[in-house]
Design an enzyme around this catalytic site. Structure first.
Site, PDB file in Angstrom:
ATOM      1  N   THR A 171       0.829  -1.208   0.000  1.00  0.00           N
ATOM      2  CA  THR A 171       0.000   0.000   0.000  1.00  0.00           C
ATOM      3  C   THR A 171       0.861   1.255   0.000  1.00  0.00           C
ATOM      4  O   THR A 171       0.445   2.302  -0.508  1.00  0.00           O
ATOM      5  CB  THR A 171      -0.955   0.020   1.202  1.00  0.00           C
ATOM      6  OG1 THR A 171      -0.212   0.099   2.424  1.00  0.00           O
ATOM      7  CG2 THR A 171      -1.819  -1.239   1.215  1.00  0.00           C
TER       8      THR A 171
ATOM      9  N   HIS B  56     -34.416  18.733   9.958  1.00  0.00           N
ATOM     10  CA  HIS B  56     -35.683  19.244  10.486  1.00  0.00           C
ATOM     11  C   HIS B  56     -35.529  20.649  11.073  1.00  0.00           C
ATOM     12  O   HIS B  56     -34.577  20.943  11.791  1.00  0.00           O
ATOM     13  CB  HIS B  56     -36.216  18.303  11.567  1.00  0.00           C
ATOM     14  CG  HIS B  56     -36.450  16.910  11.088  1.00  0.00           C
ATOM     15  ND1 HIS B  56     -37.395  16.602  10.123  1.00  0.00           N
ATOM     16  CD2 HIS B  56     -35.865  15.733  11.425  1.00  0.00           C
ATOM     17  CE1 HIS B  56     -37.391  15.295   9.911  1.00  0.00           C
ATOM     18  NE2 HIS B  56     -36.466  14.750  10.678  1.00  0.00           N
TER      19      HIS B  56
ATOM     20  N   GLN C 222     -39.073  12.541  -0.436  1.00  0.00           N
ATOM     21  CA  GLN C 222     -38.950  11.493  -1.448  1.00  0.00           C
ATOM     22  C   GLN C 222     -39.308  12.020  -2.841  1.00  0.00           C
ATOM     23  O   GLN C 222     -38.626  11.714  -3.824  1.00  0.00           O
ATOM     24  CB  GLN C 222     -39.847  10.297  -1.094  1.00  0.00           C
ATOM     25  CG  GLN C 222     -39.370   9.465   0.075  1.00  0.00           C
ATOM     26  CD  GLN C 222     -39.933   9.931   1.403  1.00  0.00           C
ATOM     27  OE1 GLN C 222     -40.232  11.117   1.600  1.00  0.00           O
ATOM     28  NE2 GLN C 222     -40.076   9.001   2.330  1.00  0.00           N
TER      29      GLN C 222
ATOM     30  N   ARG D 270     -43.731  24.230   5.459  1.00  0.00           N
ATOM     31  CA  ARG D 270     -42.596  23.936   6.332  1.00  0.00           C
ATOM     32  C   ARG D 270     -41.294  24.278   5.607  1.00  0.00           C
ATOM     33  O   ARG D 270     -41.260  24.434   4.383  1.00  0.00           O
ATOM     34  CB  ARG D 270     -42.577  22.459   6.734  1.00  0.00           C
ATOM     35  CG  ARG D 270     -42.326  21.520   5.566  1.00  0.00           C
ATOM     36  CD  ARG D 270     -42.093  20.083   6.025  1.00  0.00           C
ATOM     37  NE  ARG D 270     -41.805  19.196   4.889  1.00  0.00           N
ATOM     38  CZ  ARG D 270     -41.413  17.934   4.990  1.00  0.00           C
ATOM     39  NH1 ARG D 270     -41.267  17.394   6.193  1.00  0.00           N
ATOM     40  NH2 ARG D 270     -41.165  17.203   3.918  1.00  0.00           N
TER      41      ARG D 270
END
Length: 287
Positions: free
Chosen positions: A57, A242, A214, A171
């Site tokens: 790596t 919210h 949605q 809202r």
């Protein structure tokens, strides 16, 4: 019962590379976080500790820096393809390379002065199975924070014995968009395509009278596909940030949707995929 080795991969995660290109007095800055995952003929290292098939790596990290110097850093999709193709073409034991890149934006303040931008983080996910094999490019963004102060409703939902949420016809709708979109091929004007897809996401968010997050998610993905023919699938993850109207009646005041409490958690998380019906099978690297 037989015990067998399942799918596996390994690589170098989060190599931070900053590239400065100098055009006289004017400098150009690209700031990337590069993660690499490789897979292939790796059974022996797991089963017996035989490292003969393993590219360290640390070598992968060094390749990122060397390629930045050798090729420069243009669009992150191009840089990711260069790296992925290199790993599978140069090492016979590596069959598949997955390169994921995040780019942090800086805004110019002078010929060689910059301030870290408050914009979203641009992303790219590239995979290659080597010469003649399958390749794919997924572009995207994270942390695109958007808000509509009206034009959003939520009502008509299921109510049970634990429901306390009241329906609303007005809202705040706010979210932090994580979006990824899959290209039909590996040859595109990546910068213009990114800006066009980003613009479509913002236009649909602002222009949709939302009855649910949605619905907004679907319209955002749909608009990208309708306007960007090089894109065949969009995946979106959108937390509902919210905002609750504060009850000011104890203080003798009304509150006509002017003062809100912004709650950071818990939050609703809306996720979905929008795609055309002829989309090719998604590459495993996207999962």
């Amino acid at each position: 019962m037989a015990i067998v080795l399942g799918p596996n991969r390994y690589g170098k995660a989060e190599t931070r590379v900053v590239h400065v290109s100098r055009d006289g007095e004017t400098h150009h800055l690209r700031d990337l976080n590069v993660s690499i995952s490789l897979s292939g003929d790796m059974d022996a290292v797991h089963l017996t500790g035989d490292n003969s098939a393993v590219l360290p790596t640390d070598s992968q990290k060094n390749t990122v820096f060397a390629f930045a110097r050798k090729h420069g850093v243009g669009e992150i999709e191009e840089f990711g393809l260069l790296l992925a193709r290199h790993f599978v073409a140069s090492q016979p034991t590596i069959r598949h390379a997955r390169v994921e890149i995040a780019e942090y934006a800086w805004e110019r303040q002078g010929p060689h002065s910059f301030v870290r931008s408050g914009r979203e983080v641009r992303t790219a996910l590239v995979h290659s199975d080597g010469p003649g094999g399958r390749e794919s490019v997924v572009s995207g963004l994270t942390d695109l924070v958007v808000l509509n102060s009206t034009g959003s409703e939520f009502h008509g939902f299921i109510r049970d014995e634990y429901t306390t949420l009241e329906p609303t016809r007005d809202r705040i709708l706010a979210t932090s968009v994580t979006a990824r979109w899959r290209h039909r091929g590996t040859d595109a004007a990546w910068g213009r395509s990114y800006e066009r897809a980003r613009r479509c996401l913002l236009e649909a968010f602002a222009g949709t009278h939302s009855l649910s997050l949605q619905q907004t998610l679907y319209q955002m993905g749909r608009h990208v596909l309708a306007e960007c023919g090089e894109i065949c699938e969009v995946r979106l993850s959108m937390p509902n940030k919210h905002h609750f109207a504060v009850d000011l009646t104890p203080f003798g005041m009304d509150n006509d949707n002017e003062v809100f409490f912004a709650a950071d958690r818990p939050y609703g998380l809306i996720e979905g995929t929008v795609l055309d019906d002829a989309v090719p099978t998604a590459p495993g690297a996207w999962s």
